[in-house]
Motif scaffolding. Structure first.
Motif, PDB file in Angstrom:
ATOM      1  N   GLU A 152       0.762  -1.187   0.086  1.00 27.41           N
ATOM      2  CA  GLU A 152      -0.081  -0.178   0.047  1.00 27.41           C
ATOM      3  C   GLU A 152       1.004   1.227  -0.062  1.00 27.41           C
ATOM      4  N   ARG A 153       1.885   1.003   0.818  1.00 32.27           N
ATOM      5  CA  ARG A 153       2.849   2.363   0.670  1.00 32.27           C
ATOM      6  C   ARG A 153       3.438   2.401  -0.699  1.00 32.27           C
ATOM      7  N   GLU A 154       3.764   1.721  -1.409  1.00 37.73           N
ATOM      8  CA  GLU A 154       4.309   1.486  -2.881  1.00 37.73           C
ATOM      9  C   GLU A 154       3.441   2.088  -3.699  1.00 37.73           C
ATOM     10  N   VAL A 155       2.094   1.721  -3.346  1.00 41.38           N
ATOM     11  CA  VAL A 155       1.000   2.382  -4.322  1.00 41.38           C
ATOM     12  C   VAL A 155       0.783   4.013  -3.953  1.00 41.38           C
ATOM     13  N   LEU A 156       0.812   4.165  -2.643  1.00 39.14           N
ATOM     14  CA  LEU A 156       0.664   5.566  -2.396  1.00 39.14           C
ATOM     15  C   LEU A 156       1.704   6.338  -3.076  1.00 39.14           C
ATOM     16  N   ALA A 157       2.991   5.895  -2.923  1.00 36.95           N
ATOM     17  CA  ALA A 157       3.903   6.773  -3.792  1.00 36.95           C
ATOM     18  C   ALA A 157       3.833   7.008  -5.272  1.00 36.95           C
ATOM     19  N   ALA A 162       0.748   9.088  -5.991  1.00 35.51           N
ATOM     20  CA  ALA A 162       1.129  10.717  -5.826  1.00 35.51           C
ATOM     21  C   ALA A 162       2.113  11.112  -6.788  1.00 35.51           C
ATOM     22  N   LYS A 163       2.810  10.159  -7.477  1.00 34.94           N
ATOM     23  CA  LYS A 163       3.769  10.828  -8.206  1.00 34.94           C
ATOM     24  C   LYS A 163       3.355  10.926  -9.577  1.00 34.94           C
ATOM     25  N   GLY A 164       1.974  10.378  -9.626  1.00 35.64           N
ATOM     26  CA  GLY A 164       1.196  10.649 -10.973  1.00 35.64           C
ATOM     27  C   GLY A 164       0.931   9.602 -11.775  1.00 35.64           C
ATOM     28  N   TYR A 165       1.551   8.190 -11.495  1.00 38.08           N
ATOM     29  CA  TYR A 165       1.382   7.269 -12.398  1.00 38.08           C
ATOM     30  C   TYR A 165      -0.319   6.815 -12.214  1.00 38.08           C
ATOM     31  N   ALA A 166      -0.391   6.196 -13.500  1.00 37.89           N
ATOM     32  CA  ALA A 166      -1.972   5.883 -13.821  1.00 37.89           C
ATOM     33  C   ALA A 166      -1.914   4.183 -13.254  1.00 37.89           C
ATOM     34  N   ASN A 167      -3.325   3.985 -13.209  1.00 37.07           N
ATOM     35  CA  ASN A 167      -3.328   2.512 -12.540  1.00 37.07           C
ATOM     36  C   ASN A 167      -2.769   1.363 -13.218  1.00 37.07           C
ATOM     37  N   LYS A 168      -2.802   1.625 -14.641  1.00 37.34           N
ATOM     38  CA  LYS A 168      -2.124   0.747 -15.603  1.00 37.34           C
ATOM     39  C   LYS A 168      -0.632   0.544 -15.297  1.00 37.34           C
ATOM     40  N   ASP A 169       0.025   1.603 -15.368  1.00 39.45           N
ATOM     41  CA  ASP A 169       1.292   1.799 -15.246  1.00 39.45           C
ATOM     42  C   ASP A 169       2.089   1.320 -13.882  1.00 39.45           C
ATOM     43  N   ILE A 170       1.043   1.426 -12.647  1.00 43.25           N
ATOM     44  CA  ILE A 170       1.249   1.092 -11.559  1.00 43.25           C
ATOM     45  C   ILE A 170       1.188  -0.475 -11.466  1.00 43.25           C
ATOM     46  N   ALA A 171       0.254  -1.029 -12.200  1.00 43.08           N
ATOM     47  CA  ALA A 171       0.064  -2.416 -12.139  1.00 43.08           C
ATOM     48  C   ALA A 171       1.341  -3.121 -13.070  1.00 43.08           C
ATOM     49  N   GLU A 218      -6.229  -0.654  -7.787  1.00 42.67           N
ATOM     50  CA  GLU A 218      -7.551  -0.088  -7.310  1.00 42.67           C
ATOM     51  C   GLU A 218      -7.946  -0.456  -6.098  1.00 42.67           C
ATOM     52  N   ALA A 219      -7.704  -1.744  -5.507  1.00 43.01           N
ATOM     53  CA  ALA A 219      -8.168  -2.223  -4.081  1.00 43.01           C
ATOM     54  C   ALA A 219      -7.127  -1.372  -3.131  1.00 43.01           C
ATOM     55  N   HIS A 220      -5.839  -1.563  -3.527  1.00 46.51           N
ATOM     56  CA  HIS A 220      -4.758  -0.764  -2.664  1.00 46.51           C
ATOM     57  C   HIS A 220      -5.196   0.324  -2.423  1.00 46.51           C
ATOM     58  N   LYS A 221      -5.482   1.365  -3.599  1.00 51.10           N
ATOM     59  CA  LYS A 221      -5.869   2.726  -3.672  1.00 51.10           C
ATOM     60  C   LYS A 221      -6.954   2.912  -2.788  1.00 51.10           C
ATOM     61  N   ALA A 222      -7.982   2.116  -2.654  1.00 52.13           N
ATOM     62  CA  ALA A 222      -9.174   2.474  -1.790  1.00 52.13           C
ATOM     63  C   ALA A 222      -8.771   2.164  -0.477  1.00 52.13           C
ATOM     64  N   HIS A 223      -7.861   1.135  -0.040  1.00 51.90           N
ATOM     65  CA  HIS A 223      -7.506   0.848   1.429  1.00 51.90           C
ATOM     66  C   HIS A 223      -6.695   2.042   1.695  1.00 51.90           C
ATOM     67  N   VAL A 224      -5.816   2.525   1.081  1.00 46.67           N
ATOM     68  CA  VAL A 224      -4.664   3.577   1.408  1.00 46.67           C
ATOM     69  C   VAL A 224      -5.703   4.765   1.707  1.00 46.67           C
ATOM     70  N   MET A 225      -6.865   5.028   0.955  1.00 48.31           N
ATOM     71  CA  MET A 225      -7.662   6.458   1.055  1.00 48.31           C
ATOM     72  C   MET A 225      -8.507   6.388   2.454  1.00 48.31           C
ATOM     73  N   GLU A 226      -8.891   5.127   2.614  1.00 55.66           N
ATOM     74  CA  GLU A 226      -9.759   4.790   3.758  1.00 55.66           C
ATOM     75  C   GLU A 226      -8.738   4.834   5.086  1.00 55.66           C
ATOM     76  N   LYS A 227      -7.714   4.176   5.007  1.00 56.10           N
ATOM     77  CA  LYS A 227      -6.825   4.297   6.211  1.00 56.10           C
ATOM     78  C   LYS A 227      -6.262   5.491   6.614  1.00 56.10           C
ATOM     79  N   LEU A 228      -5.871   6.232   5.406  1.00 56.39           N
ATOM     80  CA  LEU A 228      -5.463   7.599   5.849  1.00 56.39           C
ATOM     81  C   LEU A 228      -6.514   8.731   6.068  1.00 56.39           C
TER      82      LEU A 228
END
Length: 218
Positions: free
Chosen positions: A158-163, A166-175, A186-196
Motif C-alpha cells: 500500500e505504501r508503494e501504491v501511495l507513492a 502521488a507521483k502521477g502514475y496511472a493505474n495501468k502503469d502501477i500495475a 484499485e483495491a490498494h488505493k481504496a485501502h490507502v484512502m480509507e486508512k489515511l
C-alpha cells in the motif's frame, strides 16, 4: 445464543477457535472467513452477533478495511479485533472504524471468552495489559494536540501504491511496475484512502509530500 464469525487467514487458527467456542454454552460459530471480503459475505449471510477479526491478512482485504465496511452496512454487529500487535496505533484506528475492542492472540482462553461476552452485550473491551498505557498515551496526544500517524497502518505494498499514485502514475502503469492487476491496484488505493482518511487525490499527494515520499518539493 451468541453467534460468531471467525476471520483469520490461518486455517489452523480458525479451527482452534471454532473448537474452543463451540464447546462453550451459549456460543455458536456461524461461519469462517480467511480475508475481509469473505468476512463481509459471511456477515451479510449469517448476521452474527460478534465477529472475531484478524488484523493482518496479506492475501485479501485486511482487518481494518473489513471492519469499516462491516460496521457501515451492519452497525449492530460487534467486532472484536484479534491481533499479535501490542500497538495502540492499531487499536485507536480500529475503534475509530467501529470495533468494540481488541484482544491479543496470545491471551488466555478465559480472557477471550470474557471479551466476546462483553462486546456481545454492547460493551467495549480492552486487553488489561494495555488499558492504562493506551489511556495515558491518548491523553498525552490530546494534551499536545497531536494526531496518530496512520501511515504505520499501511502495508508495504500500500505504501508503494501511495507513492506511485502521488507521483502521477496511472493505474495501468502501477500495475505493470508492481506486476499486479489493475483491479488489485484499485483495491490498494481504496485501502490507502480509507486508512489515511483521505477523500481526494490532491489530499493524497499532499500527504505523500509531507511524508517525504515524492523525492521533491511541490
Amino acid at each position: 445464543m451468541t453467534s460468531i464469525v471467525i476471520v483469520d487467514d490461518h486455517a489452523v487458527v480458525r479451527s482452534g477457535l471454532r473448537m474452543l467456542l463451540d464447546a462453550v454454552d451459549g456460543f455458536v460459530v456461524a461461519g469462517e472467513a480467511s480475508e475481509g471480503d469473505e468476512a463481509f459475505a459471511q456477515v451479510e449471510e449469517k448476521r452474527p452477533n460478534v465477529v472475531l477479526m484478524d488484523l493482518s491478512m496479506p492475501h485479501g482485504k485486511d482487518g481494518l478495511s473489513a471492519t469499516s465496511e462491516i460496521k457501515k452496512h451492519f452497525p449492530d454487529t460487534h467486532i472484536l479485533i484479534l491481533t499479535m500487535h501490542d500497538d495502540e496505533e492499531y487499536l485507536f484506528r480500529a475503534i475509530e472504524l467501529g470495533a468494540s475492542g481488541c484482544i491479543l492472540k496470545n491471551a488466555p482462553h478465559e480472557e477471550l471468552l470474557k471479551a466476546i461476552r462483553q462486546v456481545s452485550e454492547g460493551d467495549a473491551y480492552l486487553y488489561p495489559s494495555a488499558t492504562r498505557r493506551l489511556m495515558d498515551d491518548y491523553m498525552k496526544k490530546l494534551k499536545n494536540g497531536k494526531t496518530s500517524d496512520t501511515y504505520r497502518l499501511l502495508t508495504d505494498r500500500e505504501r508503494e501504491v501511495l507513492a506511485l499514485v502521488a507521483k502521477g502514475y496511472a493505474n495501468k502503469d502501477i500495475a505493470e511496475k508492481l506486476v499486479i492487476s489493475v483491479k488489485t491496484v484499485e483495491a490498494h488505493k481504496a485501502h490507502v484512502m480509507e486508512k489515511l482518511q483521505l477523500k481526494t487525490r490532491p489530499e493524497l499527494v499532499e500527504y505523500a509530500w509531507k511524508k517525504g515520499l515524492l523525492g521533491y518539493s511541490l
